[in-house]
Design an enzyme around this catalytic site. Sequence first.
Site, PDB file in Angstrom:
ATOM      1  NE  ARG A  37      -8.208  10.846   8.152  1.00 44.80           N
ATOM      2  CZ  ARG A  37      -6.958  11.166   7.845  1.00 44.80           C
ATOM      3  NH1 ARG A  37      -6.718  12.098   6.940  1.00 44.80           N
ATOM      4  NH2 ARG A  37      -5.959  10.568   8.439  1.00 44.80           N
ATOM      5  CE  LYS A 198       4.496   6.879   6.046  1.00 48.51           C
ATOM      6  NZ  LYS A 198       3.353   7.665   6.514  1.00 48.51           N
ATOM      7  N   GLY A 385      -2.737   4.974   8.060  1.00 49.96           N
ATOM      8  CA  GLY A 385      -3.419   5.526   6.891  1.00 49.96           C
ATOM      9  C   GLY A 385      -3.709   4.488   5.816  1.00 49.96           C
ATOM     10  N   GLY A 408      -0.237   8.665  12.106  1.00 48.03           N
ATOM     11  CA  GLY A 408       0.861   9.073  12.979  1.00 48.03           C
ATOM     12  C   GLY A 408       0.389   9.346  14.398  1.00 48.03           C
TER      13      GLY A 408
HETATM   14  P1  ADP Z   1       0.071   2.650   7.401  1.00 49.94           P
HETATM   15  O1  ADP Z   1      -0.186   3.841   6.524  1.00 49.94           O
HETATM   16  O2  ADP Z   1      -1.101   1.746   7.476  1.00 49.94           O
HETATM   17  O3  ADP Z   1       0.600   3.039   8.731  1.00 49.94           O
HETATM   18  P2  ADP Z   1       2.615   2.286   6.155  1.00 49.94           P
HETATM   19  O4  ADP Z   1       2.494   3.636   5.578  1.00 49.94           O
HETATM   20  O5  ADP Z   1       3.667   2.032   7.159  1.00 49.94           O
HETATM   21  O6  ADP Z   1       1.212   1.789   6.738  1.00 49.94           O
HETATM   22  O7  ADP Z   1       2.839   1.223   5.015  1.00 49.94           O
HETATM   23  C1  ADP Z   1       1.868   0.953   4.049  1.00 49.94           C
HETATM   24  C2  ADP Z   1       2.562   0.647   2.777  1.00 49.94           C
HETATM   25  O8  ADP Z   1       3.438  -0.463   2.974  1.00 49.94           O
HETATM   26  C3  ADP Z   1       1.643   0.247   1.658  1.00 49.94           C
HETATM   27  O9  ADP Z   1       1.784   1.211   0.637  1.00 49.94           O
HETATM   28  C4  ADP Z   1       2.174  -1.102   1.211  1.00 49.94           C
HETATM   29  O10 ADP Z   1       2.201  -1.211  -0.181  1.00 49.94           O
HETATM   30  C5  ADP Z   1       3.572  -1.105   1.758  1.00 49.94           C
HETATM   31  N1  ADP Z   1       4.107  -2.457   1.954  1.00 49.94           N
HETATM   32  C6  ADP Z   1       3.629  -3.428   2.736  1.00 49.94           C
HETATM   33  N2  ADP Z   1       4.372  -4.541   2.622  1.00 49.94           N
HETATM   34  C7  ADP Z   1       5.350  -4.267   1.747  1.00 49.94           C
HETATM   35  C8  ADP Z   1       6.450  -5.005   1.199  1.00 49.94           C
HETATM   36  N3  ADP Z   1       6.664  -6.270   1.542  1.00 49.94           N
HETATM   37  N4  ADP Z   1       7.249  -4.371   0.312  1.00 49.94           N
HETATM   38  C9  ADP Z   1       7.027  -3.094  -0.043  1.00 49.94           C
HETATM   39  N5  ADP Z   1       6.023  -2.351   0.438  1.00 49.94           N
HETATM   40  C10 ADP Z   1       5.194  -2.914   1.321  1.00 49.94           C
HETATM   41 MG    MG Z   2       1.031   5.066   5.323  1.00 49.30          MG
END
Ligand code: ADP
Ligand code: MG
Length: 430
Positions: A37, A198, A385, A408
Amino acid sequence: MFTKQTVRDIDLKGKRVLMRVDYNVPIEDGKVVSDFRIVESLPTIKYLIEQDCKIVLISHLGRPDGRPSAKYSLRPAAERLSEVLGREIAFVEDCVGASSTEAVSSLQNGQILMLENVRFHAEEEANDEVFAKKLAAHGDVFVQDAFGVVHHGAVSVSELPKYLPGVAGLLLEKEVDTITSVMEKPERPLMAIIGGSKIADKIKVLDRFIEMADFIAIGGAMANTFLLAMGIETGKSLAEPDDVPLAKEIMEKARAKAAKQQFVFYLPQDGVVATDMQNPSSTRIVEWDAHVIADIEAYPKQPNKEASQVAKNELILDIGPFSGSFISGGVQLAKTVVWNGTMGVTETDGKNNDPVGPFAHGTELVVEALMGHFGNKPFTVVGGGDTVSFVEERGLTKAFNHVSTGGGASLELMEGRKLPGVEALLDKEE
Ligand code: ADP
Ligand code: MG
């Protein structure tokens, strides 16, 4: 098209510029561990230096709950900025008050001052008017370049442009321009790869992609809610049972669209499971017949029954090899890909110094596909993120067309929502 004025649209020569950056970066032992960043803010800062501006930087870091806290100090970020820019950066331990006013008034043209975390004051997130006026007094012009925060209202997001002429920095412009044009007029086929955990945050964007995309692939914990919706046992997997009706609705929409046109909505048909996320001594692959493939028929409809159940004490922690290959195959057909959310739990460390963790193989495969290792290299936008951290840790931020600094914010932009921090800026003149 970006409809707001940017730093290039107004006369900044010699002005005092209050610039909001997003230096909410990971810090360990007083050192910045990932400077993506910070590096992404350099084009705007360099432009302001060329314009002989006096530059005052503000940012937040973490959630210090409205009071000073050494843990959330921006000093390490200022130090890293100084390293990557090759210039001295002055630092003041409060963003308002006498010390900051004095430091700002002694700035020379071309000099940079970073103020301490704006969230050390609860007023920042309370949209406090007095606080806004105090901050605004530090500049003649306000430059918003913190894409990661423009979806939330806060003094340094939506309020400062009420007191100062507000324009966008070059990073903000690039983020909004790239993401909007991918959503509005993508080169097709457009593929969306959506994972992560999420679910609630991403369900709306999924809805939009059902309208926009030609191919949607679901991975990560996201997929588990859909598996539940299909009555598939997911054991102890992370899933959102409350969102099952929503998942059903989304699948229904996908089916309806696929009945009318070329469209694929793909759910993982195999997964890597284990009984313990931290100690993955016995992982195995489970296949189930859960994919919703609308216009492709050539897939096994009869999975091996023995292997097709996740046990009650198991968790699905990654997509399986078949799913990873299928998604990578989809990437070969795509001209544009939007990827948000990891395919599995990428954080668990590999055994015996294996650089790839036991639940990161699905995500690795997708990354390789997106990088063009299997032939086709689509225009790729990466957001989220945790997704971006994964890409950064591998030093691959340059391997994609656009890696977003906002999680977000990028989702809300993709949903087609207005971003308060962008709306507050001056409109471009005709
Ligand atoms: P981003 O920050 O890229 O938008 P999220 O915050 O939605 O993504 O999700 C990322 C998290 O999802 C990571 O910490 C990862 O460990 C978790 N994750 C991905 N697949 C699984 C799963 N099958 N079970 C539990 N956690 C998961
Ligand atoms: Mg995240």
